[in-house]
Design a protein around this motif. Structure first.
Motif, PDB file in Angstrom:
ATOM      1  N   ALA A  87      35.847  -3.087  34.533  1.00 29.37           N
ATOM      2  CA  ALA A  87      34.474  -2.762  34.934  1.00 29.37           C
ATOM      3  C   ALA A  87      33.571  -3.912  34.497  1.00 29.37           C
ATOM      4  CB  ALA A  87      34.026  -1.460  34.288  1.00 29.37           C
ATOM      5  N   LEU A  88      32.645  -4.267  35.392  1.00 29.19           N
ATOM      6  CA  LEU A  88      31.816  -5.451  35.164  1.00 29.19           C
ATOM      7  C   LEU A  88      30.343  -5.149  35.401  1.00 29.19           C
ATOM      8  CD1 LEU A  88      34.103  -7.368  37.586  1.00 29.19           C
ATOM      9  CD2 LEU A  88      34.108  -7.816  35.134  1.00 29.19           C
ATOM     10  N   PRO A  89      29.451  -5.799  34.641  1.00 29.22           N
ATOM     11  CA  PRO A  89      28.020  -5.659  34.913  1.00 29.22           C
ATOM     12  C   PRO A  89      27.688  -6.378  36.215  1.00 29.22           C
ATOM     13  CG  PRO A  89      28.423  -6.764  32.794  1.00 29.22           C
ATOM     14  CD  PRO A  89      29.720  -6.696  33.509  1.00 29.22           C
ATOM     15  N   LYS A  90      26.762  -5.825  37.020  1.00 32.58           N
ATOM     16  CA  LYS A  90      26.555  -6.397  38.348  1.00 32.58           C
ATOM     17  C   LYS A  90      25.914  -7.774  38.334  1.00 32.58           C
ATOM     18  CE  LYS A  90      22.336  -3.925  39.556  1.00 32.58           C
ATOM     19  NZ  LYS A  90      22.081  -2.542  39.180  1.00 32.58           N
ATOM     20  N   ASN A 121      35.419  -2.153  38.939  1.00 29.31           N
ATOM     21  CA  ASN A 121      34.369  -1.151  38.866  1.00 29.31           C
ATOM     22  C   ASN A 121      33.104  -1.782  38.352  1.00 29.31           C
ATOM     23  OD1 ASN A 121      34.438   1.834  39.167  1.00 29.31           O
ATOM     24  ND2 ASN A 121      36.487   1.486  38.358  1.00 29.31           N
ATOM     25  N   GLU A 122      32.024  -0.993  38.338  1.00 33.11           N
ATOM     26  CA  GLU A 122      30.783  -1.503  37.789  1.00 33.11           C
ATOM     27  C   GLU A 122      30.376  -0.699  36.574  1.00 33.11           C
ATOM     28  OE1 GLU A 122      27.705  -2.232  40.819  1.00 33.11           O
ATOM     29  OE2 GLU A 122      26.324  -1.423  39.311  1.00 33.11           O
ATOM     30  N   ALA A 123      29.968  -1.386  35.493  1.00 30.64           N
ATOM     31  CA  ALA A 123      29.468  -0.702  34.297  1.00 30.64           C
ATOM     32  C   ALA A 123      28.425  -1.603  33.644  1.00 30.64           C
ATOM     33  CB  ALA A 123      30.612  -0.427  33.333  1.00 30.64           C
ATOM     34  N   SER A 124      27.788  -1.109  32.574  1.00 30.96           N
ATOM     35  CA  SER A 124      26.714  -1.878  31.962  1.00 30.96           C
ATOM     36  C   SER A 124      27.234  -3.022  31.088  1.00 30.96           C
ATOM     37  CB  SER A 124      25.827  -0.952  31.127  1.00 30.96           C
ATOM     38  OG  SER A 124      26.641  -0.260  30.192  1.00 30.96           O
ATOM     39  N   GLU A 125      28.523  -2.987  30.720  1.00 31.45           N
ATOM     40  CA  GLU A 125      29.113  -4.109  29.993  1.00 31.45           C
ATOM     41  C   GLU A 125      30.543  -4.283  30.483  1.00 31.45           C
ATOM     42  OE1 GLU A 125      29.964  -3.433  25.816  1.00 31.45           O
ATOM     43  OE2 GLU A 125      29.687  -1.270  26.030  1.00 31.45           O
ATOM     44  N   ILE A 127      34.292  -3.930  30.559  1.00 30.31           N
ATOM     45  CA  ILE A 127      35.292  -3.016  29.997  1.00 30.31           C
ATOM     46  C   ILE A 127      36.608  -3.292  30.689  1.00 30.31           C
ATOM     47  CG2 ILE A 127      35.954  -0.600  29.737  1.00 30.31           C
ATOM     48  CD1 ILE A 127      32.876  -0.044  29.839  1.00 30.31           C
TER      49      ILE A 127
ATOM     50  N   ILE B   4      28.408 -11.271  40.770  1.00 32.89           N
ATOM     51  CA  ILE B   4      29.402 -10.420  41.413  1.00 32.89           C
ATOM     52  C   ILE B   4      28.761  -9.328  42.261  1.00 32.89           C
ATOM     53  CG2 ILE B   4      31.254 -10.839  39.746  1.00 32.89           C
ATOM     54  CD1 ILE B   4      30.622  -7.895  38.790  1.00 32.89           C
ATOM     55  N   SER B   5      27.477  -9.058  42.034  1.00 34.28           N
ATOM     56  CA  SER B   5      26.807  -8.036  42.849  1.00 34.28           C
ATOM     57  C   SER B   5      26.724  -8.480  44.302  1.00 34.28           C
ATOM     58  CB  SER B   5      25.397  -7.752  42.322  1.00 34.28           C
ATOM     59  OG  SER B   5      24.663  -8.954  42.259  1.00 34.28           O
ATOM     60  N   GLU B   9      33.473  -4.867  45.845  1.00 27.64           N
ATOM     61  CA  GLU B   9      34.625  -4.618  44.975  1.00 27.64           C
ATOM     62  C   GLU B   9      35.930  -5.036  45.632  1.00 27.64           C
ATOM     63  OE1 GLU B   9      32.911  -0.779  42.635  1.00 27.64           O
ATOM     64  OE2 GLU B   9      35.032  -0.693  43.153  1.00 27.64           O
ATOM     65  N   MET B  44      39.622   3.795  36.956  1.00 26.19           N
ATOM     66  CA  MET B  44      38.658   4.035  35.895  1.00 26.19           C
ATOM     67  C   MET B  44      37.450   4.772  36.455  1.00 26.19           C
ATOM     68  SD  MET B  44      36.669   1.124  33.643  1.00 26.19           S
ATOM     69  CE  MET B  44      38.096   0.250  32.978  1.00 26.19           C
ATOM     70  N   ILE B  46      33.529   5.962  35.689  1.00 27.23           N
ATOM     71  CA  ILE B  46      32.394   5.618  34.842  1.00 27.23           C
ATOM     72  C   ILE B  46      31.314   6.666  35.059  1.00 27.23           C
ATOM     73  CG2 ILE B  46      30.749   3.786  34.316  1.00 27.23           C
ATOM     74  CD1 ILE B  46      32.827   1.866  34.969  1.00 27.23           C
ATOM     75  N   ARG B  49      28.407   6.338  37.402  1.00 24.85           N
ATOM     76  CA  ARG B  49      28.756   5.973  38.761  1.00 24.85           C
ATOM     77  C   ARG B  49      29.577   7.058  39.481  1.00 24.85           C
ATOM     78  NH1 ARG B  49      29.072   1.169  42.016  1.00 24.85           N
ATOM     79  NH2 ARG B  49      31.097   1.017  42.997  1.00 24.85           N
ATOM     80  N   GLU B 125      28.544   5.092  27.458  1.00 24.83           N
ATOM     81  CA  GLU B 125      28.641   6.270  28.313  1.00 24.83           C
ATOM     82  C   GLU B 125      30.107   6.681  28.383  1.00 24.83           C
ATOM     83  OE1 GLU B 125      27.930   5.610  32.519  1.00 24.83           O
ATOM     84  OE2 GLU B 125      28.110   3.449  32.284  1.00 24.83           O
TER      85      GLU B 125
END
Lengths: 307, 307
Positions: A87-90, A121-125, A127, B4-5, B9, B44, B46, B49, B125
């Motif tokens: 999971a990556l921040p956008k 995936n997308e997350a705030s940091e 993972i 990456i935004s 994905e 995964m 989140i 999300r 989270e």
């Protein structure tokens, strides 16, 4: 109401294990398959918790493989495949993402474990969750040692623990902190040469000794056999840190802690250090350099992080 | 510099696949083992999300198993074991943690997939990473269909997509949104009864059709065969939503999309709906209820979420 912060991670995992008929609490899961066993383990690394500030993206990816392959090594397992969930921040740079993946691919190459699946995936940091699969006919368990077995480790411990406290980059301590290596070849060799038990040192030697302890058995560790350098003691002292605390209670070493009979250790064709012996004292103790004997406290990484 | 935004994905995953010699892009990884195959997949979830605001902790745990078992179902695989890696915020109630685990255990029980490993972590989270392992002698691939094969689904689609937009709890749409089910038994039966290909519908029917499309092949879907109820159209219209967009471009259905010959479908002992046919048009189209034929756009969940 109780919050999970009041409960250690080990307690939470114990709740999971207690409610599942199938989980054998060893370094990995084991499923019998024909005349062998499927070994499987998963571990998640969280940026704010597992990656030091100065860790490169490449090293993050590499470490995500290392922590999982290390559990295969602890079983003496042959590697079979690695699955990656990330999971990556956008707002992460695309080049940084590619660096993480390059680290993963390089580690898979070094450990001869094919990368067989990937998911983003997308997350705030950042993972990174990895799953390592292996095959092993007779897995090395954690607590199948016997009285009088020697206790040994596959390399120096405490280096990463010291490294986390240093700003300078170019030394063996920081290198171990940022670039730990799984002992996958050593694990297979230990199994082949008759080690009686093994586990990998991730939460500190003390924590692992308590993990593998069984009723009726005890361990005597000898400080002078661990081989702590004068330089190590000096750097720790300059930082106002207790060097033995760093050696025993932090971890992130990824060396294998194993037991083996006195006969079998002579033929062992890998680097190792005998650090103690299995006895029937029912306690875990250390003979300090000055000859005094102390009980080793059951404190690991969790304790270190919360103080 | 590119963030990456700006990349979807699917593109990121393509980078991983392109750089690994070993990844066959199907629903799961496949490793040949003796006279069978080890099937493995990881996914995964989140919290911010994947879990709607009104989702219970129990349902979060359950869904984490469902999304992974669904990929096993898409291969027609027998389940072997499930590994759980979970990160939790430190102020989470212990009872809430236990509810998540209870959801995981219940799902493992329903899907007959033993929980064989567990690991916990701390994050800002709830993040649940699961790995599902299976065994399968001849896995059902995504694109092994033939011209004139029928295209079918194992149940209604679009229900969850509508459910995500509803506040009221007690209806089939919200139920599907909060409590999706993997079609693991159906997957094994499809394989047994000669389905030629299968995949699970997670990003919307349109997205999956593009995932399975090969050069030289096309698909004609018939709106009237999908069987969209008047109630569905009415609720969508009341919410100012395009009902066909919900059906085709959102997903989270976890039904299996499969292909099968006209002979073999007659013997199939599960619920299914034929919705179209494989042809050699090289395009993916839908015949609307009014008889007009339109190209189906390649838009999936990613598109929906970003608008």
């Amino acid at each position: 109401m109780t919050k999970i912060s009041g409960i250690g991670e080990k307690e939470l995992v114990r709740y999971i294990i207690a409610n599942s008929k199938e989980i054998i609490p060893d370094d990995t899961a084991i499923i019998s398959l024909n005349d062998s066993n499927l070994i499987s383990t998963c571990d998640m690394l969280i940026q704010s918790r597992h990656f030091p500030e100065n860790m490169s993206y490449f090293d993050m990816g590499f470490k995500a493989v290392t922590v999982n392959v290390s559990d295969l090594a602890a079983m003496g397992s042959k590697p079979l495949g690695f699955l990656l969930s990330i999971a990556l921040p956008k707002d992460l740079e695309l080049d940084s993402f590619k660096e993480i993946i390059n680290g993963v691919l390089k580690a898979c190459d070094i450990y001869s474990i094919p990368l067989i699946g990937g998911d983003t995936n997308e997350a705030s940091e950042i993972i990174i969750s990895g799953t390592a699969l292996g095959l092993c006919d007779k897995p090395l368990m954690k607590n199948s040692y016997k009285k009088d077995d020697l206790i040994a480790i596959t390399g120096d411990i405490g280096l990463a623990a010291l490294g986390f406290n240093l700003d300078i980059e170019d030394n063996i301590y920081t290198k171990k902190a940022l670039k730990p290596r799984a002992r996958i070849k050593e694990g297979e060799i230990l199994k082949k040469y008759g080690a009686t038990s093994a586990t990998d040192i991730t939460d500190g030697l003390a924590s692992e000794l308590y993990e593998i302890k069984q009723d009726g058995f005890g361990f005597m560790i000898h400080e002078d056999l661990i081989g702590i350098s004068d330089e190590y003691k000096k750097i720790a002292s300059n930082l106002n840190l207790n060097y033995l605390d760093l050696i025993l209670h932090v971890g992130e070493d990824f060396e294998l802690l194993f037991t083996i009979s006195r006969e079998n250790i002579e033929k062992l064709p890998i680097d190792y250090k005998v650090i103690g012996v299995v006895n029937d004292s029912d306690v875990i103790e250390i003979t300090l350099e000055n000859g005094l004997i102390e009980k080793i406290e059951n404190k690991g990484y969790e304790h270190y992080v919360s103080e």
